[in-house]
Scaffold this motif. Structure first.
Motif, PDB file in Angstrom:
ATOM      1  N   HIS A 144      24.629 -46.520 -20.192  1.00  0.00           N
ATOM      2  CA  HIS A 144      23.699 -46.304 -21.296  1.00  0.00           C
ATOM      3  C   HIS A 144      22.531 -45.457 -20.815  1.00  0.00           C
ATOM      4  O   HIS A 144      22.067 -45.615 -19.689  1.00  0.00           O
ATOM      5  CB  HIS A 144      23.164 -47.640 -21.839  1.00  0.00           C
ATOM      6  CG  HIS A 144      24.240 -48.563 -22.334  1.00  0.00           C
ATOM      7  ND1 HIS A 144      24.471 -49.782 -21.748  1.00  0.00           N
ATOM      8  CD2 HIS A 144      25.135 -48.435 -23.332  1.00  0.00           C
ATOM      9  CE1 HIS A 144      25.477 -50.383 -22.387  1.00  0.00           C
ATOM     10  NE2 HIS A 144      25.894 -49.572 -23.352  1.00  0.00           N
TER      11      HIS A 144
ATOM     12  N   CYS B 270      22.025 -46.596 -16.999  1.00  0.00           N
ATOM     13  CA  CYS B 270      22.169 -47.924 -16.412  1.00  0.00           C
ATOM     14  C   CYS B 270      23.561 -48.030 -15.784  1.00  0.00           C
ATOM     15  O   CYS B 270      24.386 -47.126 -15.951  1.00  0.00           O
ATOM     16  CB  CYS B 270      21.973 -48.994 -17.495  1.00  0.00           C
ATOM     17  SG  CYS B 270      23.433 -49.237 -18.517  1.00  0.00           S
TER      18      CYS B 270
ATOM     19  N   CYS C 276      22.566 -53.193 -22.690  1.00  0.00           N
ATOM     20  CA  CYS C 276      23.343 -54.152 -21.891  1.00  0.00           C
ATOM     21  C   CYS C 276      22.901 -55.578 -22.209  1.00  0.00           C
ATOM     22  O   CYS C 276      23.725 -56.479 -22.352  1.00  0.00           O
ATOM     23  CB  CYS C 276      23.146 -53.904 -20.408  1.00  0.00           C
ATOM     24  SG  CYS C 276      23.985 -52.458 -19.771  1.00  0.00           S
TER      25      CYS C 276
HETATM   26 ZN   LIG Z   1      23.187 -50.514 -20.285  1.00  0.00          ZN
END
Ligand SMILES: [Zn+2]
Length: 89
Positions: free
Chosen positions: A11, A7, A28
């Motif tokens: 992540h 992301c 997130c």
């Molecule tokens: Zn993330």
């Protein structure tokens, strides 16, 4: 070679189900939700403290009323610090 999808915050994304429509992942979202809840708890504690001291808080107008006087935000901030600010560093 294995490509790891990440992301915008780095992540790891394993499946598309881990990503929301804005491209951020579940981690997130959890960080964002936790931060929001922490701010909300702090704001709630402030409002409850003010109300215990007789201050009327209007959530729509974001005004605070002391007695019969409605104050602007600078005046509110000054008054909050003067009244409740002991211990604030
Ligand atoms: Zn993330």
């Amino acid at each position: 070679m294995i490509t790891i999808t990440r992301c915008p915050h780095g992540h790891e994304i394993r499946t598309e189900a881990d990503r929301d429509s804005t491209g951020f992942c579940r981690a997130c979202r959890k960080v964002s939700n936790d931060a929001w809840q922490q701010k909300q708890r702090a704001a709630r504690a402030l409002v409850q403290s003010l109300e215990r001291h007789g201050v009327v808080v209007d959530p729509d107008a974001l005004t605070f009323q002391f007695g019969s006087e409605t104050a602007d935000m600078d005046a509110v901030a000054d008054r909050i610090v003067a009244t409740y600010g002991q211990g604030i560093q």
